[in-house]
Design a protein around this motif. Structure first.
Motif, PDB file in Angstrom:
ATOM      1  N   ILE A   1     -12.392   9.841   5.492  1.00 45.61           N
ATOM      2  CA  ILE A   1     -11.520   9.123   6.601  1.00 45.61           C
ATOM      3  C   ILE A   1     -12.317   9.835   7.729  1.00 45.61           C
ATOM      4  O   ILE A   1     -12.229  11.088   7.844  1.00 45.61           O
TER       5      ILE A   1
ATOM      6  N   SER B   1     -17.729  11.043  -1.805  1.00 40.49           N
ATOM      7  CA  SER B   1     -16.548   9.984  -1.936  1.00 40.49           C
ATOM      8  C   SER B   1     -16.544   9.436  -0.380  1.00 40.49           C
ATOM      9  O   SER B   1     -16.618  10.128   0.605  1.00 40.49           O
ATOM     10  N   ALA B   2     -15.609   8.403  -0.387  1.00 43.28           N
ATOM     11  CA  ALA B   2     -15.270   7.803   0.909  1.00 43.28           C
ATOM     12  C   ALA B   2     -14.526   8.793   1.926  1.00 43.28           C
ATOM     13  O   ALA B   2     -13.710   9.412   1.352  1.00 43.28           O
TER      14      ALA B   2
ATOM     15  N   VAL C   1       0.769  -1.198  -0.050  1.00 45.95           N
ATOM     16  CA  VAL C   1      -0.013   0.044  -0.058  1.00 45.95           C
ATOM     17  C   VAL C   1       0.925   1.061  -0.029  1.00 45.95           C
ATOM     18  O   VAL C   1       2.005   1.243   0.333  1.00 45.95           O
TER      19      VAL C   1
ATOM     20  N   ALA D   1       0.157   7.426   0.607  1.00 49.42           N
ATOM     21  CA  ALA D   1      -1.015   8.594  -0.243  1.00 49.42           C
ATOM     22  C   ALA D   1      -2.396   7.849  -0.465  1.00 49.42           C
ATOM     23  O   ALA D   1      -3.476   8.194  -0.321  1.00 49.42           O
TER      24      ALA D   1
ATOM     25  N   VAL E   1       0.208  -4.133   4.086  1.00 48.07           N
ATOM     26  CA  VAL E   1      -1.166  -4.133   4.534  1.00 48.07           C
ATOM     27  C   VAL E   1      -1.149  -5.400   5.795  1.00 48.07           C
ATOM     28  O   VAL E   1      -0.547  -6.408   5.498  1.00 48.07           O
TER      29      VAL E   1
ATOM     30  N   GLY F   1       3.942   0.832   1.722  1.00 50.05           N
ATOM     31  CA  GLY F   1       3.982  -0.148   3.172  1.00 50.05           C
ATOM     32  C   GLY F   1       3.375  -1.415   2.828  1.00 50.05           C
ATOM     33  O   GLY F   1       2.975  -1.907   1.764  1.00 50.05           O
TER      34      GLY F   1
ATOM     35  N   ILE G   1      -3.836   6.020   1.761  1.00 54.97           N
ATOM     36  CA  ILE G   1      -4.563   6.325   3.068  1.00 54.97           C
ATOM     37  C   ILE G   1      -5.528   7.667   2.993  1.00 54.97           C
ATOM     38  O   ILE G   1      -6.483   7.715   3.487  1.00 54.97           O
ATOM     39  N   GLU G   2      -4.907   8.582   2.242  1.00 56.21           N
ATOM     40  CA  GLU G   2      -5.494   9.877   2.251  1.00 56.21           C
ATOM     41  C   GLU G   2      -6.515   9.913   1.013  1.00 56.21           C
ATOM     42  O   GLU G   2      -7.567  10.471   1.245  1.00 56.21           O
TER      43      GLU G   2
ATOM     44  N   PRO H   1      -8.848   7.035   0.049  1.00 58.68           N
ATOM     45  CA  PRO H   1      -9.215   5.757   0.697  1.00 58.68           C
ATOM     46  C   PRO H   1      -9.626   4.645  -0.613  1.00 58.68           C
ATOM     47  O   PRO H   1     -10.070   5.264  -1.626  1.00 58.68           O
ATOM     48  N   ARG H   2      -9.500   3.582  -0.290  1.00 61.10           N
ATOM     49  CA  ARG H   2      -9.813   2.580  -1.365  1.00 61.10           C
ATOM     50  C   ARG H   2     -11.140   2.384  -1.700  1.00 61.10           C
ATOM     51  O   ARG H   2     -11.539   1.968  -2.804  1.00 61.10           O
ATOM     52  N   THR H   3     -12.093   2.825  -0.759  1.00 57.08           N
ATOM     53  CA  THR H   3     -13.467   2.998  -1.265  1.00 57.08           C
ATOM     54  C   THR H   3     -13.741   4.206  -1.882  1.00 57.08           C
ATOM     55  O   THR H   3     -14.944   4.578  -1.661  1.00 57.08           O
ATOM     56  N   GLY H   4     -12.730   5.037  -2.152  1.00 51.50           N
ATOM     57  CA  GLY H   4     -13.110   5.970  -2.619  1.00 51.50           C
ATOM     58  C   GLY H   4     -14.037   6.159  -3.938  1.00 51.50           C
ATOM     59  O   GLY H   4     -13.952   7.461  -4.497  1.00 51.50           O
ATOM     60  N   LYS H   5     -14.145   5.225  -4.658  1.00 52.63           N
ATOM     61  CA  LYS H   5     -14.755   5.194  -5.705  1.00 52.63           C
ATOM     62  C   LYS H   5     -16.232   5.555  -5.615  1.00 52.63           C
ATOM     63  O   LYS H   5     -17.185   4.956  -5.055  1.00 52.63           O
TER      64      LYS H   5
ATOM     65  N   ASN I   1       6.031   9.457  -1.577  1.00 52.99           N
ATOM     66  CA  ASN I   1       4.753   8.127  -1.303  1.00 52.99           C
ATOM     67  C   ASN I   1       5.612   6.996  -1.093  1.00 52.99           C
ATOM     68  O   ASN I   1       5.383   5.912  -1.737  1.00 52.99           O
TER      69      ASN I   1
END
Lengths: 215, 343
Positions: B212, B209-210, A64, A67, B163, B161, A69-70, A72-76, B158
């Motif tokens: 945080i 959008s999702a 991963v 960036a 998971v 990392g 995280i900023e 998110p993978r669910t951002g679609k 960037n």
């Protein structure tokens, strides 16, 4: 005299030795604490490995980027929904019903004009006369040819639809019929034949209703 | 029918370059599930009760200002309001009370406290119609190792990392996840350093959008290493020579020093003496390395025989033994000369 000399020599030697080896301590308290310090050996790689939580083997190789995280993978976001929203944001007038009077006009949510007698057809979604005004101002000047029909939310959503008989009875008035709720024009849905009624969420208790702080 | 108060503020259209009274303001509510639209006439500012209420599916509230003659439209604001909006907080608890950022050491346990609020209950009558965003939130745990010899990602574009966990939480609850040691990986785990990031994310819904909800990271530092050199355990010393001490990756909040006691190395040595001139105190935000030479240690060796010198490293997690060595001390005093007796 000889014995006294030897004794003096030894006393002098002893005193000087004592002065040289006496430890200089930080303080009495610190030294006392030092004596009771619990020391453990430095941990090894193998020991830490045993402490680590078991990992999902499927995730082990997954990488991963920070960036991500900023963003998110669910951002679609559903592209269809996005385009609908974008279109909706273009114009309020374009997606409203325009009702015009002699000197002013206003906009209403589409679906709020329930009946348009033929003699008023030119006034609905047609020519605009005068200036745009709010619904309240418009109705104040044009109440003579407009009939307000207060509806409930259940009627507006189609959960308890207005009956055809009732709508037919309104035709007899010969007026433009506008559905209103709490004084504001509201669109009314009618269930379409052959289609299942929408499953709608019930309004929740006010105490559970929260402002969307995350948006 | 239940009603809900919507607080609305129409921005003053004078900002748009025309007289405020030339603009007509509209607030339109659009229910997402039914598609029902409702207009509320408003003044330049004020509050109004939404007659339709807000369901778990949510509603958009749009604020428009339209010029009454040119029909130029301005969408001043838009808010999406739902009955169920999840919120979450992530808090990381370590054994180090450092406040600026949670930090710990590779071999130390830490806890992640996650509080999720505002999710719809499975028994709620609206559960079926509620959007995904109201039902669960995503939980992720990623690790990012610092480049070798560097204690930050400064200058790293960037970073990549690994998971550790990806899952979801579907209950309004407080959850505590305990880790006995870091989740970072490496050939020598005692020497790795980096960050672990824990994130709670809300699902995307209705074109939003999702988001945080909360994200926290914990810095992971390696275990210090230290060596004592300059002494030969097989030799007998009348005077203690200078002792070299090499220290690496000292914990950012630590005290490292030598101590001396009589006899061979043992777990419970009894009376010990710290060497005052050997103290290395680190109060920093990153690990540090030090080299030093400790001289004039004779005063700590009062007796003849075998002594032990230990190198200790005290951190918020306890005291670790980094290295130790034994030394034989010969304190026999030989007097070369005689005593002359004169009568």
């Amino acid at each position: 005299m000889k014995t006294a000399g030897i004794a003096l020599l030894f006393i002098a030697l002893g005193l000087s030795t004592l002065g040289a080896v006496e430890a200089v301590r930080l303080s009495g308290g610190a030294a006392k604490a030092e004596e009771h310090v619990k020391v453990r050996p430095r941990m090894t790689h193998e020991q830490i490995t045993r402490l680590q939580s078991p990992r999902d083997p499927n995730l082990k190789q997954r990488k991963v980027r920070l960036a991500d995280i900023e963003q998110p993978r669910t951002g679609k976001v559903d592209s269809e929904v996005s385009s609908q929203l974008a279109k909706r944001r273009e114009s309020l007038v374009a997606r409203s019903t325009v009702v015009s009077g002699a000197s002013c006009w206003t906009i209403l949510p589409r679906g709020s004009v329930l009946l348009t007698p033929s003699r008023f057809k030119r006034r609905v979604n047609n020519e605009r006369r005068g200036k745009l005004v709010t619904w309240t101002d418009f109705y104040a000047k044009n109440a003579s040819w407009i009939r307000l029909l207060p509806v409930t939310l259940d009627q507006a959503t189609g959960r308890s639809p207005l009956t055809d008989e009732y709508l037919s009875s309104l035709k007899r008035t010969g007026l433009l019929v506008v559905a209103v709720c709490e004084g504001g024009p509201i669109s009314v849905r009618f269930p379409e034949k052959g289609q299942e009624s929408l499953s709608l969420a019930r309004p929740v208790k006010a105490a559970e209703w929260k402002a969307p702080s995350r948006r | 029918m239940k009603q809900y108060l919507v607080s609305l503020l129409a921005l003053c259209p004078s900002l748009l370059g025309a007289a405020p009274d030339e603009y007509v303001n509209f607030v339109r509510q659009i229910q997402q599930d039914s598609g029902v639209e409702w207009d509320m006439g408003i003044a330049a500012s004020g509050t109004k009760i939404s007659p339709t209420g807000v369901s778990s599916a949510g509603s958009f509230f749009e604020l428009w200002a339209i010029h009454d003659q040119s029909i130029t439209e301005y969408r001043l604001d838009e808010q999406y309001v739902t009955a169920y909006t999840p919120n979450a907080t992530v808090r990381i608890l370590t054994g180090d009370p450092y406040r600026a950022i949670p930090r710990t050491r590779v071999d130390q346990p830490f806890q992640v406290h996650i509080s999720v609020r505002g999710l719809i209950d499975e028994n709620d009558p609206n559960y079926e119609t509620a959007p995904d965003a109201a039902k669960w939130v995503d939980y992720t745990n990623y690790t990012f190792a610092y480049p070798e010899g560097v204690y930050s990602f400064e200058g790293v574009k960037n970073p990549v990392g690994t998971v550790v966990t990806e899952g979801y939480m579907e209950e309004t609850a407080n959850t505590t996840v305990t880790f006995s040691a870091t989740n970072l990986t490496g050939a020598d785990l005692t020497q790795v350093s980096g960050e672990e990031v824990f994130t709670i994310t809300a699902q995307a819904d209705f074109g939003v959008s999702a988001t945080i909800l909360d994200s926290e990271k914990v810095q992971i530092w390696p275990i210090a290493t230290g060596t004592i050199s300059g002494l030969d355990p097989s030799r007998y010393y009348e005077e203690i020579p200078p002792v070299s001490v090499n220290l690496e990756n000292l914990y950012p909040d630590s005290t490292t020093y030598l101590r001396v006691y009589q006899g061979p190395r043992r777990e419970d040595p009894g009376k010990t003496q710290p060497v005052n001139s050997s103290y290395v105190i680190i109060e920093d935000s990153i690990p540090r390395s030090r080299d030093m030479v400790v001289r004039s240690m004779d005063q700590y060796f009062t007796e003849e025989g075998l002594h032990t010198i230990e190198l200790l490293h005290r951190t918020p997690f306890g005291t670790d033994l980094l290295d130790s060595t034994e030394i034989n001390v010969d304190r026999t005093i030989e007097i070369n000369g005689g005593v002359v007796d004169q009568e």
